[in-house]
Design a protein around this motif. Sequence first.
Motif, PDB file in Angstrom:
ATOM      1  N   GLY A 128       0.962  -1.351   0.036  1.00 40.24           N
ATOM      2  CA  GLY A 128       0.142  -0.009   0.063  1.00 40.24           C
ATOM      3  C   GLY A 128       0.922   1.238  -0.108  1.00 40.24           C
ATOM      4  N   ALA A 129       0.189   2.382  -0.367  1.00 40.15           N
ATOM      5  CA  ALA A 129       1.018   3.544  -0.521  1.00 40.15           C
ATOM      6  C   ALA A 129       0.168   4.667  -0.235  1.00 40.15           C
ATOM      7  CB  ALA A 129       1.628   3.827  -1.883  1.00 40.15           C
ATOM      8  N   GLY A 130      -0.857   4.490   0.733  1.00 40.96           N
ATOM      9  CA  GLY A 130      -2.031   5.471   0.992  1.00 40.96           C
ATOM     10  C   GLY A 130      -1.399   6.185   2.438  1.00 40.96           C
ATOM     11  N   GLY A 131      -2.320   6.763   2.858  1.00 48.53           N
ATOM     12  CA  GLY A 131      -2.134   7.542   4.052  1.00 48.53           C
ATOM     13  C   GLY A 131      -1.419   6.708   5.352  1.00 48.53           C
ATOM     14  N   ALA A 132      -1.749   5.535   5.493  1.00 51.19           N
ATOM     15  CA  ALA A 132      -1.517   4.626   6.590  1.00 51.19           C
ATOM     16  C   ALA A 132      -0.026   4.099   6.377  1.00 51.19           C
ATOM     17  CB  ALA A 132      -2.416   3.343   6.686  1.00 51.19           C
ATOM     18  N   ALA A 133       0.143   3.731   5.143  1.00 51.62           N
ATOM     19  CA  ALA A 133       1.292   3.122   4.415  1.00 51.62           C
ATOM     20  C   ALA A 133       2.482   4.314   4.752  1.00 51.62           C
ATOM     21  CB  ALA A 133       1.540   2.682   3.117  1.00 51.62           C
ATOM     22  N   ASP A 212      -1.353  -7.215   9.837  1.00 47.72           N
ATOM     23  CA  ASP A 212      -2.549  -6.475   9.134  1.00 47.72           C
ATOM     24  C   ASP A 212      -2.902  -5.290   9.926  1.00 47.72           C
ATOM     25  OD1 ASP A 212      -4.506  -6.031   7.400  1.00 47.72           O
ATOM     26  OD2 ASP A 212      -5.186  -8.080   7.203  1.00 47.72           O
ATOM     27  N   ILE A 213      -3.158  -4.321   9.203  1.00 50.83           N
ATOM     28  CA  ILE A 213      -3.909  -3.255   9.975  1.00 50.83           C
ATOM     29  C   ILE A 213      -5.175  -2.944   9.912  1.00 50.83           C
ATOM     30  CG2 ILE A 213      -1.616  -1.737   9.726  1.00 50.83           C
ATOM     31  CD1 ILE A 213      -3.060   0.084   8.041  1.00 50.83           C
ATOM     32  N   VAL A 214      -5.715  -3.917   8.982  1.00 49.29           N
ATOM     33  CA  VAL A 214      -7.150  -4.286   9.014  1.00 49.29           C
ATOM     34  C   VAL A 214      -7.712  -4.910  10.077  1.00 49.29           C
ATOM     35  CG1 VAL A 214      -9.261  -5.158   7.500  1.00 49.29           C
ATOM     36  CG2 VAL A 214      -7.611  -4.007   6.318  1.00 49.29           C
TER      37      VAL A 214
HETATM   38  P1  NAP Z   1      -5.848   4.905   1.396  1.00 47.44           P
HETATM   39  O1  NAP Z   1      -4.997   6.160   1.520  1.00 47.44           O
HETATM   40  O2  NAP Z   1      -7.095   4.886   0.681  1.00 47.44           O
HETATM   41  O3  NAP Z   1      -4.647   3.926   0.686  1.00 47.44           O
HETATM   42  C1  NAP Z   1      -5.052   2.739   0.130  1.00 47.44           C
HETATM   43  C2  NAP Z   1      -3.886   1.873  -0.414  1.00 47.44           C
HETATM   44  O4  NAP Z   1      -4.615   0.495  -0.615  1.00 47.44           O
HETATM   45  C3  NAP Z   1      -3.442   2.390  -1.785  1.00 47.44           C
HETATM   46  O5  NAP Z   1      -2.009   2.418  -1.898  1.00 47.44           O
HETATM   47  C4  NAP Z   1      -4.106   1.454  -2.785  1.00 47.44           C
HETATM   48  O6  NAP Z   1      -3.483   1.145  -3.872  1.00 47.44           O
HETATM   49  C5  NAP Z   1      -4.047   0.064  -1.918  1.00 47.44           C
HETATM   50  N1  NAP Z   1      -5.215  -0.550  -2.404  1.00 47.44           N
HETATM   51  C6  NAP Z   1      -6.692  -0.200  -2.197  1.00 47.44           C
HETATM   52  N2  NAP Z   1      -7.366  -1.361  -2.784  1.00 47.44           N
HETATM   53  C7  NAP Z   1      -6.445  -2.358  -3.292  1.00 47.44           C
HETATM   54  C8  NAP Z   1      -6.591  -3.466  -3.974  1.00 47.44           C
HETATM   55  N3  NAP Z   1      -7.912  -3.986  -4.389  1.00 47.44           N
HETATM   56  N4  NAP Z   1      -5.591  -4.183  -4.342  1.00 47.44           N
HETATM   57  C9  NAP Z   1      -4.328  -3.770  -4.018  1.00 47.44           C
HETATM   58  N5  NAP Z   1      -4.017  -2.553  -3.478  1.00 47.44           N
HETATM   59  C10 NAP Z   1      -5.162  -1.863  -2.891  1.00 47.44           C
HETATM   60  O7  NAP Z   1      -6.091   4.164   2.773  1.00 47.44           O
HETATM   61  P2  NAP Z   1      -5.336   4.317   4.251  1.00 47.44           P
HETATM   62  O8  NAP Z   1      -5.777   5.594   4.934  1.00 47.44           O
HETATM   63  O9  NAP Z   1      -4.050   4.379   3.909  1.00 47.44           O
HETATM   64  O10 NAP Z   1      -6.055   3.212   5.078  1.00 47.44           O
HETATM   65  C11 NAP Z   1      -5.693   1.630   4.392  1.00 47.44           C
HETATM   66  C12 NAP Z   1      -6.363   0.546   5.457  1.00 47.44           C
HETATM   67  O11 NAP Z   1      -5.844   0.862   6.844  1.00 47.44           O
HETATM   68  C13 NAP Z   1      -7.887   1.065   5.638  1.00 47.44           C
HETATM   69  O12 NAP Z   1      -8.580  -0.273   5.695  1.00 47.44           O
HETATM   70  C14 NAP Z   1      -8.024   1.615   7.116  1.00 47.44           C
HETATM   71  O13 NAP Z   1      -9.147   1.480   7.867  1.00 47.44           O
HETATM   72  C15 NAP Z   1      -6.795   0.892   7.698  1.00 47.44           C
HETATM   73  N6  NAP Z   1      -6.257   1.857   9.048  1.00 47.44           N
HETATM   74  C16 NAP Z   1      -6.011   0.861  10.032  1.00 47.44           C
HETATM   75  C17 NAP Z   1      -5.348   1.603  11.181  1.00 47.44           C
HETATM   76  C18 NAP Z   1      -5.354   0.874  12.369  1.00 47.44           C
HETATM   77  O14 NAP Z   1      -4.933   1.562  13.439  1.00 47.44           O
HETATM   78  N7  NAP Z   1      -5.266  -0.218  12.419  1.00 47.44           N
HETATM   79  C19 NAP Z   1      -5.018   2.918  10.959  1.00 47.44           C
HETATM   80  C20 NAP Z   1      -5.172   3.644   9.620  1.00 47.44           C
HETATM   81  C21 NAP Z   1      -5.721   3.000   8.710  1.00 47.44           C
HETATM   82  P3  NAP Z   1      -3.369   2.268  -5.266  1.00 47.44           P
HETATM   83  O15 NAP Z   1      -2.277   3.142  -4.821  1.00 47.44           O
HETATM   84  O16 NAP Z   1      -2.966   1.289  -6.349  1.00 47.44           O
HETATM   85  O17 NAP Z   1      -4.731   2.673  -5.372  1.00 47.44           O
END
Ligand code: NAP
Length: 275
Positions: A128-133, A212-214
């Motif tokens: 992943g490369a979103g906010g959490a990553a 996993d962070i999910v």
């Molecule tokens: P985000 O900014 O939307 O980033 C999502 C990342 O996941 C993107 O890099 C995206 O890739 C990738 N992705 C999405 N769907 C995909 C798929 N089907 N196959 C492959 N890659 C995929 O989200 P975020 O804020 O980083 O959050 C990510 C997850 O972490 C969420 O489920 C959130 O609830 C969870 N989270 C948990 C915690 C915790 O404390 N446990 C904290 C923060 C977030 P692309 O760049 O290719 O679109």
Amino acid sequence: MQIDNNTKLFGVFGNPVAHSLSPAMHNRAFAATGYKGVYLPFHIEKIEPAIAAIRTLGIRGVSVTLPHKVTIMEGLDRLDPLAGRIGAVNTIVNTDGVLTGYNTDCFGAVSALEQYSDIKGKDVAIIGAGGAARAIGWGVSDAGGKVVVVNRSVEKGEQLADDLNAAFLALDRIDELEADILVNATPVGMHPNSGGLPVPAGVFRPGMLAMDIVYTPLKTEFLKQAQSARSRIIDGLTMFVLQGARQFELWTGLDAPIDAMREAVLEKINYSGDH
Ligand code: NAP
């Protein structure tokens, strides 16, 4: 708990926010420590009046969730340097009217990993490369880990890898990966799409640490497959509770009652059936 004139107000700003687990977690922490606080969810459309509300009402602390983690930074008085580098804030502390922004996601992820392994010198792949990553990547880099960003979209993944001075691997080349620690920072596998797997099961190795962070469901397919391959596993609630524990400590100056906070979140997940 008695609510009276000395009770401090806290909350979470998000949109949507109705399913946030943070109120259950933080109100339990207040009850367990005897701190006079109450924590509520606030559905926020516009950031500017929300920041003004913190100041006007004297809200003592705020958690910030999607989609406001980046835009809220503009309205704050101070930024913790790490939150500045990450480029996102998930926590605001109001100290006598001065609003400071922090990012505790980073702390939560690194502390979760460090409960199971040293990070220094380890190859750590973040999917992943979103906010959490981004938050996890900065934390792991600062702790001396060698980060590999693995992402579906090449452009976004390379950008994060550049920012972190880390390596990049396209998700469709994941078979080439060799890592000591593997973190799923995508939403793949999250309720109601549980069963989804962000990487092929062949990636897991015995002795590897897989986080996993999910956290809905608690035992995701990612964690099930990792366990079948005799990797060690960390669930997403561990990071969530530890990032919340850091918030609690920033707000109150008290040690966070981590076990009680995890218990509260587990009760809430079980009650809502998101597992
Ligand atoms: P985000 O900014 O939307 O980033 C999502 C990342 O996941 C993107 O890099 C995206 O890739 C990738 N992705 C999405 N769907 C995909 C798929 N089907 N196959 C492959 N890659 C995929 O989200 P975020 O804020 O980083 O959050 C990510 C997850 O972490 C969420 O489920 C959130 O609830 C969870 N989270 C948990 C915690 C915790 O404390 N446990 C904290 C923060 C977030 P692309 O760049 O290719 O679109």
